[in-house]
Enzyme design. Structure first.
Site, PDB file in Angstrom:
ATOM      1  N   ASP A 198     -27.432  12.978 -16.303  1.00  0.00           N
ATOM      2  CA  ASP A 198     -28.431  14.004 -16.004  1.00  0.00           C
ATOM      3  C   ASP A 198     -29.227  13.629 -14.745  1.00  0.00           C
ATOM      4  O   ASP A 198     -29.570  12.461 -14.553  1.00  0.00           O
ATOM      5  CB  ASP A 198     -29.384  14.085 -17.215  1.00  0.00           C
ATOM      6  CG  ASP A 198     -30.334  15.253 -17.149  1.00  0.00           C
ATOM      7  OD1 ASP A 198     -29.855  16.390 -17.121  1.00  0.00           O
ATOM      8  OD2 ASP A 198     -31.559  15.023 -17.138  1.00  0.00           O
ATOM      9  N   GLU A 256     -24.799  14.947 -12.367  1.00  0.00           N
ATOM     10  CA  GLU A 256     -25.420  16.209 -11.966  1.00  0.00           C
ATOM     11  C   GLU A 256     -26.107  15.952 -10.637  1.00  0.00           C
ATOM     12  O   GLU A 256     -27.125  15.265 -10.580  1.00  0.00           O
ATOM     13  CB  GLU A 256     -26.447  16.659 -13.018  1.00  0.00           C
ATOM     14  CG  GLU A 256     -27.061  18.003 -12.677  1.00  0.00           C
ATOM     15  CD  GLU A 256     -28.352  18.307 -13.422  1.00  0.00           C
ATOM     16  OE1 GLU A 256     -28.710  19.480 -13.526  1.00  0.00           O
ATOM     17  OE2 GLU A 256     -29.028  17.363 -13.883  1.00  0.00           O
TER      18      GLU A 256
HETATM   19  C1  GLC Z   1     -30.922  18.703 -16.105  1.00  0.00           C
HETATM   20  C2  GLC Z   1     -30.435  19.400 -17.346  1.00  0.00           C
HETATM   21  C3  GLC Z   1     -31.492  20.346 -17.805  1.00  0.00           C
HETATM   22  C4  GLC Z   1     -32.736  19.555 -18.126  1.00  0.00           C
HETATM   23  C5  GLC Z   1     -33.163  18.697 -16.945  1.00  0.00           C
HETATM   24  C6  GLC Z   1     -34.188  17.681 -17.338  1.00  0.00           C
HETATM   25  O1  GLC Z   1     -31.099  19.555 -15.043  1.00  0.00           O
HETATM   26  O2  GLC Z   1     -29.195  20.026 -17.098  1.00  0.00           O
HETATM   27  O3  GLC Z   1     -31.094  21.117 -18.897  1.00  0.00           O
HETATM   28  O4  GLC Z   1     -33.778  20.423 -18.465  1.00  0.00           O
HETATM   29  O5  GLC Z   1     -32.085  17.980 -16.406  1.00  0.00           O
HETATM   30  O6  GLC Z   1     -33.617  16.646 -18.083  1.00  0.00           O
END
Ligand code: GLC
Length: 512
Positions: A198, A256
């Site tokens: 994440d 991500e």
């Molecule tokens: C990422 C996740 C999202 C979450 C954020 C904070 O963007 O995909 O769903 O709210 O991180 O952890």
């Protein structure tokens, strides 16, 4: 093909209205039928659920809402028996505010080792009444919250790039790094095959925490000059984490990474960092041939310099569903059918978000009182947040909750019209979205024409595109307003019936 399970919304096995790991275990046969190679399961660790599990209070345990560690191990073993791999979602950038570390930090004085695991600072202005800098939270409001000192007087501020319940960790602190490595080993030792990381472009913060030049509060707006993300020291962190993964043969990491610049994006997938990184360009592109072509070229170019594999994604639990983005039920569904053929024709890893294979639209009329995304509150009720793309899966039957749960109600209500979209209904219909996914995924795994890492663009009519995979597969997409002739070759699959031998509007076809 990776399949993203948002566990709250996939299937409920214990009748509390919320999906869980038992639900995933029960439905592995479905995932096998769909042709899934690997699962990405969104966070299931212990969490007070201020952000659907992205606020973790114990990263080395499963939240009772979802099951327990033994159940996760069963799920992994059973998935492996069915030749599916399982990746979990890890959240390195922040913890929950209920994590024992943060609770201890609040009880400890400024400059203590307890506070040094997070990012505490004195405020600016007289009495330290103003936040240490001007950063906004991604979810709205300031990225700083002030705490109360032991004497009851207002004290320091702590940083939270997301909700106030998600304090940012201090990755300059070796204890933080060591703890995360321990978490990785904990799950890898239980058979997990890797992780979705994440906010993998977060973690490292710039020295001195300088103000932002332009304060932008809209969610998911990413600007490469944003000081909150993509700081160079993040790469040292990824190199450390990769060393742990390399102790486990075949373990994989997917980051991500919301970084636009291709050179800087590629840095994340150098051979000693992440294996894969999400490229969100297709998810941000309209159904427009020229724009799609740019997004495809861009995604391939972004990883070519470092020899990594491209990734493709149309949606996830943070993004409006593609059927809605492309114009809603009807035209949007046709376009989503065309786009999945385009994606599956491309070299690299495809990520499918649960419900995409059913052509689910966003649910934009959820009643206010059921909304759970912290964005709703933090935006002062101006942004409804992401719940609309998180509505549970309709499995079977004629009425909500469509076999998702034995409870009367699911945690978010499922629209009654989804009776036409259930798995049960779609399995029986050859022309359903689900059948298209199944056929396409099977062909992609079986046919030699899907080989090779390159694509060559063909000439094509205005507002259309066509390319050829190195292995010989041809994919044509019609985003124009009139039917077009197909390129030469034998038709393998089309997203819509041909019209007099022509490819209709809002459709794609595969040829060999
Ligand atoms: C990422 C996740 C999202 C979450 C954020 C904070 O963007 O995909 O769903 O709210 O991180 O952890």
């Amino acid at each position: 093909m990776f399949y993203q399970v948002y566990p709250r919304s996939f299937a409920d096995s214990d009748g509390d209205g919320v999906g869980d790991l038992g639900g995933v275990l029960d439905r592995l046969g479905y995932l096998e039928l769909l042709g899934v190679d690997a699962l990405w399961i969104c966070p299931v660790m212990r969490s007070p659920m201020a952000d659907g599990g992205y606020d973790v209070s114990d990263p080395r345990d499963i939240d009772p809402l979802f099951g327990d560690v033994a159940l996760l191990e069963d799920l992994v073993a059973e998935a492996h028996d069915r030749r599916m791999r399982v990746t979990m979602d890890l959240v390195p950038n922040h913890t929950s505010d209920r994590h024992p570390w943060f609770v201890a930090a609040l009880a400890a004085p400024p400059e203590s080792p307890e506070r040094a695991r997070y990012i505490f600072r004195d405020g600016r202005g007289p009495g330290g009444d103003e936040p240490p800098n001007n950063w906004p939270s991604i979810f709205g409001g300031p990225a700083w919250t002030r705490v109360t000192g032991a004497d009851g007087a207002p004290g320091q501020w702590y940083l939270h790039i997301f909700a106030a319940e998600q304090p940012d960790l201090n990755w300059d602190n070796p204890e933080v790094v060591a703890d995360f490595e321990q978490t990785m080993r904990f799950w890898l030792n239980r058979g997990v095959d890797g992780f979705r990381i994440d906010v993998a472009h977060g973690m490292a913060k710039p020295p001195g925490l300088p103000d932002m030049a332009r304060v932008e509060t809209k969610m998911l707006v990413h600007d490469d000059s944003d000081p909150r993300f993509n700081n160079p020291a993040v790469h040292d962190i990824h190199r450390r984490l990769r060393k742990v993964l390399d102790e486990y043969p075949d373990a994989v990491s997917i980051g991500e990474v919301w970084v636009d610049d291709n050179t800087r994006f590629a840095e994340y997938v150098r051979p000693d960092e992440l294996h894969l990184a999400f490229n969100f360009r297709l998810a941000e592109t309209a159904f427009d041939a020229a724009e799609i072509r740019v997004a495809v070229d861009n995604s391939i170019d972004a990883v070519r310099s470092v020899g990594a594999s491209p990734t493709w994604t149309l949606s996830n639990h943070d993004i409006e569903r593609e059927v809605t983005r492309y114009g809603g039920t009807g035209v949007g569904l046709d376009r989503a059918r065309a786009m999945i053929l385009l994606e599956l024709a491309l070299p690299g890893a495809v990520f499918v978000y649960n419900g995409s294979e059913l052509g689910l639209p966003n649910v934009d009329d959820l009643p206010d009182e059921v909304l759970q995304d912290p964005v709703w509150e933090r935006s002062g009720h101006t942004d409804r947040g992401r719940d609309g793309c998180r509505v549970p899966m309709p499995w079977e039957g004629r009425r909500p909750p469509f076999g998702f749960t034995t409870a009367e109600k699911s945690w978010l209500p499922i629209p009654p019209q989804w009776s036409e979209l259930t798995v049960e209904t779609q399995l029986e219909r050859m022309d359903s979205m689900l059948s298209l996914y199944r056929m396409a995924i099977e062909l992609r795994g079986a046919r030699p024409e899907f080989a090779g890492l390159g694509i060559d663009w063909y000439g094509s009519p205005a507002d259309c595109l066509a390319f050829r995979r190195t292995g010989g597969l041809v994919c044509a997409l019609n985003a124009s307003a009139v039917p077009i002739p197909l390129p030469p070759g034998e038709l393998l699959l089309a997203s819509a019936p041909l019209e007099g031998g022509m490819l209709p509007v809002n459709a794609a076809a595969w040829l060999v």
